[in-house]
Design an enzyme around this catalytic site. Structure first.
Site, PDB file in Angstrom:
ATOM      1  N   HIS A 105       0.835  -1.201   0.000  1.00  0.00           N
ATOM      2  CA  HIS A 105       0.000   0.000   0.000  1.00  0.00           C
ATOM      3  C   HIS A 105       0.869   1.249   0.000  1.00  0.00           C
ATOM      4  CE1 HIS A 105       0.693  -1.047   4.249  1.00  0.00           C
ATOM      5  NE2 HIS A 105       0.538   0.237   4.551  1.00  0.00           N
ATOM      6  N   HIS A 107       0.777   5.302   1.088  1.00  0.00           N
ATOM      7  CA  HIS A 107       0.088   6.357   1.842  1.00  0.00           C
ATOM      8  C   HIS A 107       0.114   7.651   1.044  1.00  0.00           C
ATOM      9  CE1 HIS A 107       0.265   4.258   5.836  1.00  0.00           C
ATOM     10  NE2 HIS A 107       1.297   3.657   5.261  1.00  0.00           N
TER      11      HIS A 107
END
Ligand SMILES: [Zn+2]
Length: 156
Positions: A105, A107
């Site tokens: 992932h 941010h």
């Protein structure tokens, strides 16, 4: 699916499949964007690939490119459409780097005022009011995210 985790044990896979709750800002056939439940600042987003790879270092180039192109779209829209004077785009790979969920992932953290790196790890619990406000803010911009990402993957 390559690398897909068996048994549904990955929270981000479950979110990508719509089987775990999340505040989804944007999704398409290869990525999903949703609100971090412990935001550093209002509007802290996570971009994930739909398929499971442990971190940025494990994802094939095309998947990494797709996720970062989406993060770049969000960063641009935060700066140009939503008035954030700064944005952090960060991927942590491995526990020593601060990775907490082992599904790749990125941010995307808008900065509405100063502070930068000094406040990168000061987080609060997302409230429903805050989530609603961020979703409202992004609703009219969803098409622009898709447009940017598609443009990144067109020849020429
Ligand atoms: Zn996963």
């Amino acid at each position: 699916m390559p690398g897909q985790m068996a048994g549904g044990g990955c929270i981000f896979c479950n979110i990508a499949r719509g089987e775990a709750p999340a505040h989804i800002v944007y999704e398409d056939d290869s990525v999903a964007v949703f609100l971090d439940i412990y935001p550093v600042e209002k509007g802290h987003l996570l971009v994930i690939p739909r398929s499971h790879y442990e971190s940025v270092a494990d994802a094939p180039p095309r998947v990494a490119a797709r996720v970062f192109a989406t993060a770049a779209a969000l960063a641009r829209l935060y700066r140009e459409a939503l008035g954030a004077p700064g944005v952090n785009v960060v991927a942590n790979s491995g526990r020593p780097a601060g990775q907490e969920v082992f599904h790749f992932h990125v941010h995307v953290i808008p900065r509405w005022r100063g502070g930068g790196w000094r406040t990168l790890f000061m987080r609060h619990r997302l409230t429903e009011d805050e989530a609603r406000e961020v979703l409202e803010m992004w609703r009219p911009l969803r098409g622009s995210i898709g447009e940017y990402v598609r443009g990144a993957f067109m020849p020429g």
